[in-house]
Write a protein that holds these residues in place. Structure first.
Motif, mmCIF file in Angstrom:
data_model
loop_
_atom_site.group_PDB
_atom_site.id
_atom_site.type_symbol
_atom_site.label_atom_id
_atom_site.label_comp_id
_atom_site.label_asym_id
_atom_site.label_seq_id
_atom_site.Cartn_x
_atom_site.Cartn_y
_atom_site.Cartn_z
ATOM 1 N N LEU A 1 0.828 -1.204 0.000
ATOM 2 C CA LEU A 1 0.000 0.000 0.000
ATOM 3 C C LEU A 1 0.866 1.259 0.000
ATOM 4 C CD1 LEU A 1 -2.795 -1.097 2.506
ATOM 5 C CD2 LEU A 1 -2.977 -0.894 0.024
ATOM 6 N N VAL A 2 2.012 1.211 0.658
ATOM 7 C CA VAL A 2 2.947 2.350 0.601
ATOM 8 C C VAL A 2 3.413 2.563 -0.840
ATOM 9 C CG1 VAL A 2 5.196 3.239 1.340
ATOM 10 C CG2 VAL A 2 3.730 2.057 2.986
ATOM 11 N N ALA A 3 3.755 1.467 -1.520
ATOM 12 C CA ALA A 3 4.202 1.569 -2.910
ATOM 13 C C ALA A 3 3.086 2.124 -3.796
ATOM 14 C CB ALA A 3 4.656 0.200 -3.414
ATOM 15 N N ILE A 4 1.856 1.707 -3.558
ATOM 16 C CA ILE A 4 0.724 2.221 -4.330
ATOM 17 C C ILE A 4 0.525 3.710 -4.038
ATOM 18 C CG2 ILE A 4 -1.788 2.101 -4.598
ATOM 19 C CD1 ILE A 4 -1.510 -0.950 -4.104
ATOM 20 N N ALA A 5 0.681 4.098 -2.777
ATOM 21 C CA ALA A 5 0.562 5.510 -2.416
ATOM 22 C C ALA A 5 1.593 6.347 -3.162
ATOM 23 C CB ALA A 5 0.732 5.688 -0.912
ATOM 24 N N GLY A 6 2.786 5.808 -3.323
ATOM 25 C CA GLY A 6 3.812 6.522 -4.084
ATOM 26 C C GLY A 6 3.388 6.761 -5.518
ATOM 27 N N CYS A 7 2.761 5.767 -6.129
ATOM 28 C CA CYS A 7 2.252 5.919 -7.504
ATOM 29 C C CYS A 7 1.188 7.000 -7.567
ATOM 30 C CB CYS A 7 1.687 4.604 -8.007
ATOM 31 S SG CYS A 7 2.881 3.261 -8.159
ATOM 32 N N LEU A 8 0.276 6.996 -6.588
ATOM 33 C CA LEU A 8 -0.801 7.990 -6.576
ATOM 34 C C LEU A 8 -0.239 9.397 -6.383
ATOM 35 C CD1 LEU A 8 -3.413 6.160 -4.311
ATOM 36 C CD2 LEU A 8 -3.455 6.374 -6.804
ATOM 37 N N ALA A 9 0.695 9.541 -5.461
ATOM 38 C CA ALA A 9 1.279 10.857 -5.200
ATOM 39 C C ALA A 9 2.024 11.391 -6.414
ATOM 40 C CB ALA A 9 2.218 10.779 -3.995
ATOM 41 N N ALA A 10 2.622 10.483 -7.176
ATOM 42 C CA ALA A 10 3.381 10.883 -8.365
ATOM 43 C C ALA A 10 2.480 11.078 -9.585
ATOM 44 C CB ALA A 10 4.444 9.826 -8.674
ATOM 45 N N ASP A 11 1.170 11.000 -9.377
ATOM 46 C CA ASP A 11 0.194 11.192 -10.460
ATOM 47 C C ASP A 11 0.385 10.179 -11.583
ATOM 48 O OD1 ASP A 11 -1.163 13.321 -9.269
ATOM 49 O OD2 ASP A 11 0.270 14.777 -10.048
ATOM 50 N N ALA A 12 0.692 8.939 -11.237
ATOM 51 C CA ALA A 12 0.795 7.898 -12.261
ATOM 52 C C ALA A 12 -0.556 7.785 -12.969
ATOM 53 C CB ALA A 12 1.163 6.559 -11.632
ATOM 54 N N PRO A 13 -0.578 7.875 -14.309
ATOM 55 C CA PRO A 13 -1.859 7.853 -15.023
ATOM 56 C C PRO A 13 -2.572 6.503 -14.947
ATOM 57 C CG PRO A 13 -0.028 7.811 -16.566
ATOM 58 C CD PRO A 13 0.562 8.060 -15.208
ATOM 59 N N ILE A 14 -1.828 5.441 -14.694
ATOM 60 C CA ILE A 14 -2.397 4.104 -14.568
ATOM 61 C C ILE A 14 -1.705 3.407 -13.403
ATOM 62 C CG2 ILE A 14 -2.858 1.898 -15.727
ATOM 63 C CD1 ILE A 14 -2.428 3.239 -18.388
ATOM 64 N N LEU A 15 -2.462 2.669 -12.593
ATOM 65 C CA LEU A 15 -1.844 1.813 -11.586
ATOM 66 C C LEU A 15 -1.479 0.491 -12.253
ATOM 67 C CD1 LEU A 15 -3.816 2.107 -8.200
ATOM 68 C CD2 LEU A 15 -1.491 2.870 -8.717
ATOM 69 N N LEU A 16 -0.182 0.196 -12.298
ATOM 70 C CA LEU A 16 0.329 -1.030 -12.895
ATOM 71 C C LEU A 16 0.773 -1.949 -11.757
ATOM 72 C CD1 LEU A 16 2.465 0.560 -15.764
ATOM 73 C CD2 LEU A 16 0.096 -0.255 -15.880
ATOM 74 N N LEU A 17 0.045 -3.040 -11.537
ATOM 75 C CA LEU A 17 0.238 -3.874 -10.354
ATOM 76 C C LEU A 17 0.513 -5.310 -10.784
ATOM 77 C CD1 LEU A 17 -2.803 -2.400 -8.377
ATOM 78 C CD2 LEU A 17 -0.433 -1.612 -8.350
ATOM 79 N N ASP A 18 1.722 -5.779 -10.462
ATOM 80 C CA ASP A 18 2.195 -7.077 -10.951
ATOM 81 C C ASP A 18 2.216 -8.103 -9.821
ATOM 82 O OD1 ASP A 18 3.333 -9.191 -12.272
ATOM 83 O OD2 ASP A 18 5.105 -8.110 -12.970
ATOM 84 N N GLU A 19 1.135 -8.861 -9.690
ATOM 85 C CA GLU A 19 1.013 -9.917 -8.682
ATOM 86 C C GLU A 19 1.352 -9.412 -7.282
ATOM 87 O OE1 GLU A 19 1.986 -13.993 -9.593
ATOM 88 O OE2 GLU A 19 2.623 -13.430 -11.607
ATOM 89 N N ILE A 20 0.761 -8.287 -6.928
ATOM 90 C CA ILE A 20 1.128 -7.664 -5.651
ATOM 91 C C ILE A 20 0.596 -8.436 -4.450
ATOM 92 C CG2 ILE A 20 1.307 -5.388 -6.696
ATOM 93 C CD1 ILE A 20 -1.367 -4.679 -5.347
ATOM 94 N N THR A 21 -0.308 -9.379 -4.655
ATOM 95 C CA THR A 21 -0.826 -10.168 -3.536
ATOM 96 C C THR A 21 -0.193 -11.554 -3.452
ATOM 97 O OG1 THR A 21 -2.656 -11.055 -4.860
ATOM 98 C CG2 THR A 21 -3.055 -8.991 -3.675
ATOM 99 N N ALA A 22 0.768 -11.841 -4.328
ATOM 100 C CA ALA A 22 1.314 -13.199 -4.416
ATOM 101 C C ALA A 22 1.940 -13.669 -3.108
ATOM 102 C CB ALA A 22 2.344 -13.274 -5.540
ATOM 103 N N MET A 23 2.516 -12.756 -2.332
ATOM 104 C CA MET A 23 3.202 -13.122 -1.102
ATOM 105 C C MET A 23 2.367 -12.834 0.149
ATOM 106 S SD MET A 23 5.940 -14.092 -2.632
ATOM 107 C CE MET A 23 7.082 -14.394 -1.276
ATOM 108 N N LEU A 24 1.078 -12.492 -0.052
ATOM 109 C CA LEU A 24 0.242 -12.086 1.077
ATOM 110 C C LEU A 24 -0.703 -13.203 1.504
ATOM 111 C CD1 LEU A 24 -0.761 -8.482 -0.093
ATOM 112 C CD2 LEU A 24 1.301 -9.215 1.126
ATOM 113 N N ASP A 25 -1.082 -13.189 2.795
ATOM 114 C CA ASP A 25 -2.068 -14.149 3.269
ATOM 115 C C ASP A 25 -3.464 -13.674 2.858
ATOM 116 O OD1 ASP A 25 -3.152 -12.280 5.189
ATOM 117 O OD2 ASP A 25 -1.516 -12.780 6.551
ATOM 118 N N PRO A 26 -4.483 -14.539 2.965
ATOM 119 C CA PRO A 26 -5.819 -14.166 2.490
ATOM 120 C C PRO A 26 -6.372 -12.895 3.126
ATOM 121 C CG PRO A 26 -5.701 -16.531 2.835
ATOM 122 C CD PRO A 26 -4.421 -15.967 3.367
#
Length: 280
Positions: free
Chosen positions: A146-171
């Motif tokens: 979520l910190v990494a996603i916040a960085g994208c939002l703050a930088a005005d990234a026109p698209i959120l590009l998310l590559d298997e960001i839940t692969a290492m997370l529990d349900p």
């Protein structure tokens, strides 16, 4: 390009630049893809199918070896769009979420006026307002994503590009991260979401399936396992090698009995929704 189109790839192929005498084989081939503003697109495919390469291409991280036509709207003067990966630690630069996002903006040359407010607003948008000044090494893997996603939002990234960001997370943490990204999408954010987990899809999600570097399916997630013939396996999901969840098999059995659900469910909740909506 239409003002509603955020990304457009026309007949795009990509082969890595090779120093050998023989040219490299295409990693992506004949890609035709239009991404509209505010769209959610889930990208599926087996390992090696080209999913991550497509995301890097969309973000402008790959430039050489690309053939065809690629247009990105709102790409910040040609700057690459950041991608959030499976392991966020490699891209985090601060000691706290607040410091990480502020430092990221400073490195990108963002104007000092309002910089802190942008960083704090982005952290609030992903639910980290109470952890802005907490040491990063005390956060969970999902919170770091979520910190990494916040960085994208703050930088005005026109698209959120998310590559298997839940692969290492529990349900539990997966549900939290998915929930925050879904809310951002509902607020108008364009999302390209790579996953291997079918349970993360919603029936109406536009879903791409890659196989051997080609898009072989571009439709709703609810059509991924829709069978059209009496001789299985003929659904798009089966044809690329996905294992059908139990709920999909229930949908097939109901179809065999003449009960056609509005979509093929991928989770128990979706099955309940489909059955409840049957005949309406």
């Amino acid at each position: 390009m239409s003002q509603h189109i955020q990304l457009e790839l026309i007949d795009v192929s990509y082969a890595p630049i090779s120093l050998a005498s023989e040219p490299s084989a295409d990693v992506l081939a004949d890609i035709h893809l239009t991404v509209n503003r505010g769209e959610w697109i889930t990208i599926l495919g087996m390992n090696g199918s080209g999913k991550s390469t497509l995301l890097k291409l969309a973000g402008g991280l790959i430039r050489q070896g690309v053939r065809g036509s690629l247009h990105r709207a709102g790409s910040q003067g040609g700057k690459p769009i950041p991608i959030v990966m499976q392991q966020p630690d490699a891209g985090l630069v601060g000691s706290t979420p607040w410091e990480d996002v502020v430092t990221l903006l400073e490195r990108q040359g963002a104007p000092a006026d309002g910089l802190v407010l942008r960083a704090e607003q982005a952290l609030r948008e992903v639910g980290l307002e109470g952890r802005m000044h907490q040491p990063l090494d005390t956060l969970s893997g999902g919170q770091k994503q979520l910190v990494a996603i916040a960085g994208c939002l703050a930088a005005d990234a026109p698209i959120l590009l998310l590559d298997e960001i839940t692969a290492m997370l529990d349900p539990g943490m997966t549900a939290i991260v998915c929930g925050h990204v879904r809310r951002l999408h509902q607020q108008g954010t364009t999302v390209l979401w790579i996953t291997q987990r079918l349970e993360e899809l919603l029936p109406g999600d536009r879903t791409l399936v890659l196989k051997d570097g080609r898009i072989v399916f571009d439709d709703s997630a609810g059509a991924l396992f829709r069978r059209t013939a009496s001789e299985p396996p003929d659904s798009p999901g089966e044809q690329v090698g996905f294992v059908a969840p139990y709920t999909v098999k229930v949908g097939w059995e109901l179809a065999a009995q003449g009960i056609e659900l509005p979509f093929i469910p991928l989770t128990a909740d979706q099955l309940a929704e489909a059955v409840t909506g049957y005949g309406r």
